[in-house]
Design a protein around this motif. Structure first.
Motif, PDB file in Angstrom:
ATOM      1  N   VAL A  27      -5.842  -9.347  10.875  1.00  0.00           N
ATOM      2  CA  VAL A  27      -5.921 -10.788  10.621  1.00  0.00           C
ATOM      3  C   VAL A  27      -5.276 -11.564  11.760  1.00  0.00           C
ATOM      4  O   VAL A  27      -5.777 -12.593  12.205  1.00  0.00           O
TER       5      VAL A  27
ATOM      6  N   GLU B 179       1.814  -5.943   8.156  1.00  0.00           N
ATOM      7  CA  GLU B 179       0.466  -5.816   7.597  1.00  0.00           C
ATOM      8  C   GLU B 179      -0.478  -6.870   8.176  1.00  0.00           C
ATOM      9  O   GLU B 179      -1.679  -6.613   8.331  1.00  0.00           O
ATOM     10  N   ARG B 180       0.038  -8.044   8.509  1.00  0.00           N
ATOM     11  CA  ARG B 180      -0.803  -9.066   9.132  1.00  0.00           C
ATOM     12  C   ARG B 180      -1.373  -8.561  10.456  1.00  0.00           C
ATOM     13  O   ARG B 180      -2.515  -8.844  10.805  1.00  0.00           O
TER      14      ARG B 180
ATOM     15  N   ASP C 116       5.198  -7.011   4.975  1.00  0.00           N
ATOM     16  CA  ASP C 116       4.079  -7.949   4.919  1.00  0.00           C
ATOM     17  C   ASP C 116       3.718  -8.478   6.310  1.00  0.00           C
ATOM     18  O   ASP C 116       2.532  -8.632   6.635  1.00  0.00           O
TER      19      ASP C 116
ATOM     20  N   SER D 193      -3.743  -5.221   9.677  1.00  0.00           N
ATOM     21  CA  SER D 193      -5.016  -5.575   9.042  1.00  0.00           C
ATOM     22  C   SER D 193      -5.995  -6.212  10.016  1.00  0.00           C
ATOM     23  O   SER D 193      -7.184  -6.313   9.725  1.00  0.00           O
TER      24      SER D 193
ATOM     25  N   ARG E 256       0.815  -1.213   0.000  1.00  0.00           N
ATOM     26  CA  ARG E 256       0.000   0.000   0.000  1.00  0.00           C
ATOM     27  C   ARG E 256       0.846   1.258   0.000  1.00  0.00           C
ATOM     28  O   ARG E 256       0.423   2.307  -0.498  1.00  0.00           O
TER      29      ARG E 256
END
Length: 328
Positions: A298, A292-293, A289, A296, A174
């Motif tokens: 998640v 981001e987990r 990445d 986000s 992003r």
């Protein structure tokens, strides 16, 4: 693990091992494992195993457990020091996710302990020579291999394939990462010619290698393996980001680069240095990445969140490495 899952696991292990009297005496979640979970499993008759399964969220580039089990079997057959692979379960109904079981080995992989020790692995120089020999054994595994067909077709040019893959990874993010783009452009302009590809562990580093006082006891975590340039594994181990503060010891913070090369055999140092720069770019992209987990939602995890804070330091090192290479 709840009692219902434990009962299903016991029944499955009895069938897989051929031991109808098998009893799970103890299970404990081992430390580490941001991407996978590892459970120490003690069963009857003193057998000590490790059950490896998925975490709640995984990386898209990570192999599944069936693929990692196949890689472990190939490495074991090639004489690489890995835990003996025992059983594979692809039925998620047993524990909630596929898993495999391997024999448990003694030693430590704790990176900050390893780089401070003068004796683990038999001493610094002996240890990195042994690591060189382990990599040389891994790199005897070459395509084509029907048991490793999931790795796909080997790249014609592993260096340019790496640049393309990393650029695609950056394009998915992003936030723009101009330093990483700058580093990739440098790699593109200085890419060496292709060499015959081998199996690459692709995460061979301090933290994924078990050691005791005598030597290497296990090479762990094969989930990123691929066909590639064997120098990539050497560059990954030598990257500054995997020295854990022991920067003077260029081979993983453990020992001297020259001893690693000596243990490995024929090494093109300039090619290793190219892959070292690539290692910093790749790890920075993975760190983004990982963060981001967490961001986000998640998988809310402090370790994942903190990994994202490594990126500026990695970018600084990339700029430094490009400047040094340009000056040369």
């Amino acid at each position: 693990m709840d009692e219902a899952r434990r009962a299903r696991l016991t029944a499955w292990l009895r069938a897989a091992s051929g031991d109808p009297a098998l009893v799970i005496e103890k299970m404990a979640l081992l430390s580490g494992g941001a991407i996978q979970q590892n459970w120490a499993v003690d069963v009857s008759d003193g057998r000590a195993w490790v059950l490896r399964t998925d975490n709640a969220a995984t990386l898209a580039v990570s192999h599944g457990r069936a693929q990692e089990f196949a890689l472990l079997r190939a490495a074991f057959a090639a004489g690489v020091t890995v835990p003996e692979p025992l059983f594979l379960c692809e039925d998620a109904a047993v524990t909630g996710a596929p898993f495999f079981v391997m024999r448990r080995v003694a030693g430590t992989a704790a990176a900050h302990r390893v780089v401070r020790s003068e004796t683990l692995g038999g001493g610094r120089e002996a240890c990195v020579r042994a690591l060189g020999r382990e990599l040389a054994r891994i790199h005897t595994i070459r395509p084509p291999r029907s048991d490793l067909a999931f790795l796909g077709e080997p790249p014609v040019d592993a260096c340019r394939a790496f640049v393309a893959d990393q650029r695609a990874a950056l394009d998915r993010q992003r936030t723009p990462r101009p330093v990483l783009e700058w580093g990739l452009r440098h790699l593109e302009r200085t890419a060496p010619p292709p060499v015959p590809v081998t199996l690459c562990h692709n995460d061979f580093r301090t933290g994924n290698i078990m050691l005791d006082e005598q030597g290497v006891t296990a090479v762990l975590d094969w989930e990123f393996s691929l066909w590639g340039d064997p120098h990539a594994d050497l560059g990954w181990l030598c990257a500054k980001c995997w020295r854990f503060g022991s920067d003077a010891q260029e081979a993983g913070g453990i020992g001297p680069r020259a001893a690693l090369y000596e243990g490995y055999g024929d090494v093109d140092d300039a090619r290793v240095r190219w892959w070292e720069l690539g290692a910093h770019i790749r790890w920075a992209s993975i760190a983004v990445d990982q963060a981001e987990r967490h961001i986000s939602g998640v998988e809310r995890n402090l370790e994942l969140a903190l990994t994202g804070h490594m990126v500026p330091g990695l970018e600084w090192e990339i700029l430094r490495m490009v400047e040094v290479r340009d000056a040369a």
